[in-house]
Design a protein around this motif. Structure first.
Motif, PDB file in Angstrom:
ATOM      1  N   TRP A 280      11.653  -5.041  34.503  1.00 25.85           N
ATOM      2  CA  TRP A 280      12.330  -5.581  35.673  1.00 25.85           C
ATOM      3  C   TRP A 280      12.595  -4.487  36.701  1.00 25.85           C
ATOM      4  O   TRP A 280      12.985  -3.370  36.350  1.00 25.85           O
ATOM      5  CB  TRP A 280      13.668  -6.195  35.255  1.00 25.85           C
ATOM      6  CG  TRP A 280      13.527  -7.336  34.315  1.00 25.85           C
ATOM      7  CD1 TRP A 280      13.461  -7.269  32.955  1.00 25.85           C
ATOM      8  CD2 TRP A 280      13.398  -8.715  34.656  1.00 25.85           C
ATOM      9  NE1 TRP A 280      13.310  -8.536  32.430  1.00 25.85           N
ATOM     10  CE2 TRP A 280      13.275  -9.437  33.442  1.00 25.85           C
ATOM     11  CE3 TRP A 280      13.389  -9.426  35.860  1.00 25.85           C
ATOM     12  CZ2 TRP A 280      13.141 -10.821  33.408  1.00 25.85           C
ATOM     13  CZ3 TRP A 280      13.261 -10.801  35.823  1.00 25.85           C
ATOM     14  CH2 TRP A 280      13.134 -11.488  34.609  1.00 25.85           C
TER      15      TRP A 280
ATOM     16  N   GLU B 211       9.723 -15.772  36.925  1.00 25.40           N
ATOM     17  CA  GLU B 211      11.100 -15.469  36.538  1.00 25.40           C
ATOM     18  C   GLU B 211      11.982 -16.703  36.634  1.00 25.40           C
ATOM     19  O   GLU B 211      11.703 -17.617  37.411  1.00 25.40           O
ATOM     20  CB  GLU B 211      11.704 -14.381  37.441  1.00 25.40           C
ATOM     21  CG  GLU B 211      10.928 -13.100  37.539  1.00 25.40           C
ATOM     22  CD  GLU B 211      10.060 -13.032  38.774  1.00 25.40           C
ATOM     23  OE1 GLU B 211       9.768 -11.918  39.249  1.00 25.40           O
ATOM     24  OE2 GLU B 211       9.655 -14.106  39.265  1.00 25.40           O
ATOM     25  N   SER B 212      13.067 -16.675  35.890  1.00 28.05           N
ATOM     26  CA  SER B 212      14.084 -17.712  35.993  1.00 28.05           C
ATOM     27  C   SER B 212      15.410 -17.120  35.534  1.00 28.05           C
ATOM     28  O   SER B 212      15.442 -16.075  34.877  1.00 28.05           O
ATOM     29  CB  SER B 212      13.726 -18.930  35.143  1.00 28.05           C
ATOM     30  OG  SER B 212      13.624 -18.578  33.775  1.00 28.05           O
TER      31      SER B 212
ATOM     32  N   TYR C 233      12.784  -8.633  40.093  1.00 23.63           N
ATOM     33  CA  TYR C 233      11.363  -8.938  39.939  1.00 23.63           C
ATOM     34  C   TYR C 233      10.914  -8.585  38.527  1.00 23.63           C
ATOM     35  O   TYR C 233      11.147  -7.463  38.052  1.00 23.63           O
ATOM     36  CB  TYR C 233      10.530  -8.130  40.932  1.00 23.63           C
ATOM     37  CG  TYR C 233      10.810  -8.451  42.375  1.00 23.63           C
ATOM     38  CD1 TYR C 233      11.751  -7.736  43.106  1.00 23.63           C
ATOM     39  CD2 TYR C 233      10.112  -9.480  43.014  1.00 23.63           C
ATOM     40  CE1 TYR C 233      12.012  -8.039  44.435  1.00 23.63           C
ATOM     41  CE2 TYR C 233      10.360  -9.784  44.340  1.00 23.63           C
ATOM     42  CZ  TYR C 233      11.310  -9.064  45.050  1.00 23.63           C
ATOM     43  OH  TYR C 233      11.553  -9.370  46.360  1.00 23.63           O
TER      44      TYR C 233
ATOM     45  N   VAL D 257      17.414  -8.985  44.520  1.00 28.36           N
ATOM     46  CA  VAL D 257      16.341  -9.828  43.998  1.00 28.36           C
ATOM     47  C   VAL D 257      15.737  -9.073  42.822  1.00 28.36           C
ATOM     48  O   VAL D 257      15.367  -7.902  42.951  1.00 28.36           O
ATOM     49  CB  VAL D 257      15.274 -10.114  45.057  1.00 28.36           C
ATOM     50  CG1 VAL D 257      14.129 -10.923  44.445  1.00 28.36           C
ATOM     51  CG2 VAL D 257      15.893 -10.855  46.238  1.00 28.36           C
TER      52      VAL D 257
ATOM     53  N   LEU E  58      18.200 -13.268  32.521  1.00 27.55           N
ATOM     54  CA  LEU E  58      16.951 -13.542  33.213  1.00 27.55           C
ATOM     55  C   LEU E  58      15.822 -13.681  32.197  1.00 27.55           C
ATOM     56  O   LEU E  58      15.810 -12.979  31.183  1.00 27.55           O
ATOM     57  CB  LEU E  58      16.616 -12.427  34.202  1.00 27.55           C
ATOM     58  CG  LEU E  58      17.680 -12.084  35.244  1.00 27.55           C
ATOM     59  CD1 LEU E  58      17.147 -10.999  36.185  1.00 27.55           C
ATOM     60  CD2 LEU E  58      18.119 -13.297  36.009  1.00 27.55           C
TER      61      LEU E  58
ATOM     62  N   GLN F  35       7.598 -13.542  41.610  1.00 25.91           N
ATOM     63  CA  GLN F  35       8.077 -13.884  42.946  1.00 25.91           C
ATOM     64  C   GLN F  35       9.529 -13.465  43.151  1.00 25.91           C
ATOM     65  O   GLN F  35      10.008 -13.450  44.278  1.00 25.91           O
ATOM     66  CB  GLN F  35       7.931 -15.394  43.194  1.00 25.91           C
ATOM     67  CG  GLN F  35       9.037 -16.261  42.582  1.00 25.91           C
ATOM     68  CD  GLN F  35       8.927 -16.421  41.090  1.00 25.91           C
ATOM     69  OE1 GLN F  35       7.986 -15.969  40.453  1.00 25.91           O
ATOM     70  NE2 GLN F  35       9.914 -17.093  40.499  1.00 25.91           N
TER      71      GLN F  35
ATOM     72  N   GLY G 297      18.297 -16.511  37.589  1.00 30.68           N
ATOM     73  CA  GLY G 297      19.190 -15.893  38.563  1.00 30.68           C
ATOM     74  C   GLY G 297      20.277 -16.857  39.003  1.00 30.68           C
ATOM     75  O   GLY G 297      20.282 -18.034  38.646  1.00 30.68           O
TER      76      GLY G 297
ATOM     77  N   CYS H  67      11.400 -14.142  31.873  1.00 30.96           N
ATOM     78  CA  CYS H  67      10.119 -14.002  32.555  1.00 30.96           C
ATOM     79  C   CYS H  67       9.017 -14.410  31.597  1.00 30.96           C
ATOM     80  O   CYS H  67       8.897 -13.847  30.504  1.00 30.96           O
ATOM     81  CB  CYS H  67       9.910 -12.578  33.027  1.00 30.96           C
ATOM     82  SG  CYS H  67       8.268 -12.273  33.735  1.00 30.96           S
TER      83      CYS H  67
ATOM     84  N   THR I 229      13.783 -13.391  41.509  1.00 29.52           N
ATOM     85  CA  THR I 229      14.900 -14.311  41.370  1.00 29.52           C
ATOM     86  C   THR I 229      16.162 -13.622  41.875  1.00 29.52           C
ATOM     87  O   THR I 229      16.405 -12.456  41.565  1.00 29.52           O
ATOM     88  CB  THR I 229      15.055 -14.783  39.904  1.00 29.52           C
ATOM     89  OG1 THR I 229      16.073 -15.790  39.822  1.00 29.52           O
ATOM     90  CG2 THR I 229      15.402 -13.640  38.966  1.00 29.52           C
ATOM     91  N   GLN I 230      16.945 -14.344  42.658  1.00 30.05           N
ATOM     92  CA  GLN I 230      18.124 -13.758  43.298  1.00 30.05           C
ATOM     93  C   GLN I 230      19.291 -13.716  42.319  1.00 30.05           C
ATOM     94  O   GLN I 230      19.611 -14.717  41.667  1.00 30.05           O
ATOM     95  CB  GLN I 230      18.523 -14.567  44.529  1.00 30.05           C
ATOM     96  CG  GLN I 230      19.780 -14.077  45.227  1.00 30.05           C
ATOM     97  CD  GLN I 230      19.576 -12.744  45.940  1.00 30.05           C
ATOM     98  OE1 GLN I 230      18.595 -12.548  46.656  1.00 30.05           O
ATOM     99  NE2 GLN I 230      20.516 -11.832  45.754  1.00 30.05           N
TER     100      GLN I 230
END
Length: 123
Positions: free
Chosen positions: A36, A6-7, A95, A93, A20, A115, A9, A22, A117-118
Protein backbone atom coordinates in the motif's frame (compact mmCIF):
# COMPACT_ATOMS: atom_id res chain seq x y z
CA UNK A 1 -1.22 -7.14 -16.72
CA UNK A 2 -2.40 -7.21 -13.13
CA UNK A 3 -5.59 -5.53 -11.98
CA UNK A 4 -5.92 -4.35 -8.38
CA UNK A 5 -9.20 -3.40 -6.73
CA UNK A 6 -9.27 -1.78 -3.30
CA UNK A 7 -12.13 -1.59 -0.84
CA UNK A 8 -12.72 -0.61 2.76
CA UNK A 9 -11.99 3.08 2.92
CA UNK A 10 -14.24 5.56 4.67
CA UNK A 11 -14.66 8.34 7.20
CA UNK A 12 -13.72 7.58 10.79
CA UNK A 13 -12.75 9.46 13.92
CA UNK A 14 -9.29 9.64 15.41
CA UNK A 15 -8.53 6.48 17.34
CA UNK A 16 -10.82 4.31 15.25
CA UNK A 17 -9.84 1.39 13.05
CA UNK A 18 -10.33 0.50 9.39
CA UNK A 19 -9.44 -2.50 7.31
CA UNK A 20 -8.55 -2.09 3.66
CA UNK A 21 -8.68 -4.99 1.23
CA UNK A 22 -7.16 -5.43 -2.20
CA UNK A 23 -7.97 -8.17 -4.66
CA UNK A 24 -5.58 -8.87 -7.51
CA UNK A 25 -6.44 -10.54 -10.78
CA UNK A 26 -4.74 -11.20 -14.08
CA UNK A 27 -1.07 -12.21 -14.28
CA UNK A 28 -0.66 -12.30 -10.52
CA UNK A 29 1.99 -15.02 -10.74
CA UNK A 30 4.34 -12.30 -12.01
CA UNK A 31 4.21 -10.35 -8.76
CA UNK A 32 6.45 -10.99 -5.76
CA UNK A 33 5.22 -8.29 -3.41
CA UNK A 34 1.99 -6.42 -2.73
CA UNK A 35 1.47 -3.41 -0.59
CA UNK A 36 0.00 0.00 0.00
CA UNK A 37 0.98 3.55 -0.79
CA UNK A 38 -0.90 6.70 0.15
CA UNK A 39 -1.10 10.26 -1.04
CA UNK A 40 -2.66 13.20 0.76
CA UNK A 41 -3.56 16.45 -1.02
CA UNK A 42 -0.50 18.59 -1.56
CA UNK A 43 1.87 15.90 -0.30
CA UNK A 44 4.24 13.44 -1.90
CA UNK A 45 3.22 9.85 -2.45
CA UNK A 46 4.26 7.81 0.59
CA UNK A 47 5.09 4.15 1.07
CA UNK A 48 2.92 2.63 3.79
CA UNK A 49 3.45 -1.14 3.97
CA UNK A 50 4.29 -4.18 1.87
CA UNK A 51 4.38 -7.94 2.12
CA UNK A 52 6.60 -10.21 0.08
CA UNK A 53 5.10 -13.59 -0.69
CA UNK A 54 8.42 -15.33 -0.20
CA UNK A 55 8.85 -15.60 3.55
CA UNK A 56 6.54 -13.88 3.93
CA UNK A 57 8.18 -10.69 5.11
CA UNK A 58 6.54 -7.39 5.92
CA UNK A 59 7.73 -3.80 5.67
CA UNK A 60 6.29 -0.64 7.23
CA UNK A 61 6.82 3.07 7.09
CA UNK A 62 7.99 4.46 10.42
CA UNK A 63 4.84 6.60 10.59
CA UNK A 64 2.58 3.53 10.77
CA UNK A 65 4.67 0.98 12.65
CA UNK A 66 2.83 -0.42 15.63
CA UNK A 67 -0.54 0.83 14.32
CA UNK A 68 -0.94 -0.77 10.89
CA UNK A 69 -0.65 -4.46 10.03
CA UNK A 70 -0.38 -5.83 6.52
CA UNK A 71 -1.37 -9.39 5.77
CA UNK A 72 -2.20 -11.37 2.71
CA UNK A 73 -3.22 -14.61 1.13
CA UNK A 74 -1.00 -15.52 -1.79
CA UNK A 75 -3.36 -18.26 -2.93
CA UNK A 76 -6.27 -15.80 -3.05
CA UNK A 77 -4.17 -12.94 -4.43
CA UNK A 78 -5.52 -10.70 -1.71
CA UNK A 79 -3.80 -8.29 0.65
CA UNK A 80 -5.20 -6.48 3.67
CA UNK A 81 -4.19 -3.44 5.67
CA UNK A 82 -5.51 -3.31 9.22
CA UNK A 83 -5.26 0.26 10.43
CA UNK A 84 -5.65 0.89 14.14
CA UNK A 85 -5.34 4.04 16.25
CA UNK A 86 -5.94 6.17 13.18
CA UNK A 87 -4.78 9.78 13.24
CA UNK A 88 -5.92 12.78 11.18
CA UNK A 89 -2.52 12.69 9.44
CA UNK A 90 -3.41 9.24 8.07
CA UNK A 91 -6.01 10.93 5.87
CA UNK A 92 -5.14 10.15 2.25
CA UNK A 93 -6.06 8.13 -0.79
CA UNK A 94 -4.65 4.65 -0.25
CA UNK A 95 -3.46 2.75 -3.30
CA UNK A 96 -2.91 -0.97 -3.52
CA UNK A 97 0.30 -1.73 -5.38
CA UNK A 98 2.18 -4.73 -6.68
CA UNK A 99 5.79 -5.27 -7.62
CA UNK A 100 7.33 -7.70 -10.11
CA UNK A 101 10.74 -7.06 -8.59
CA UNK A 102 11.20 -6.05 -4.97
CA UNK A 103 14.23 -3.98 -4.05
CA UNK A 104 12.84 -2.52 -0.84
CA UNK A 105 10.27 0.01 0.37
CA UNK A 106 9.65 2.74 -2.17
CA UNK A 107 6.79 4.91 -3.29
CA UNK A 108 7.92 4.84 -6.90
CA UNK A 109 9.16 1.40 -7.99
CA UNK A 110 5.85 -0.43 -8.14
CA UNK A 111 4.62 -2.00 -11.35
CA UNK A 112 0.85 -2.07 -10.83
CA UNK A 113 -1.59 0.04 -8.84
CA UNK A 114 -5.29 0.25 -8.12
CA UNK A 115 -7.71 3.13 -8.41
CA UNK A 116 -7.35 4.05 -4.74
CA UNK A 117 -9.69 4.27 -1.78
CA UNK A 118 -10.21 7.37 0.35
CA UNK A 119 -9.49 7.21 4.07
CA UNK A 120 -10.53 10.28 6.06
CA UNK A 121 -9.79 10.57 9.77
CA UNK A 122 -11.49 13.39 11.63
CA UNK A 123 -10.10 14.85 14.83
Amino acid sequence: QVQLVESGGGLVQAGDSLRLSCAASGRTFATVTMGWLRQAPGREREFVAAITWSGPRTYYADSVKGRFTISGDDAKNTVYLQMNSLKPEDTAVYYCTAWKTWIGPSAYTYDYWGQGTQVTVSS
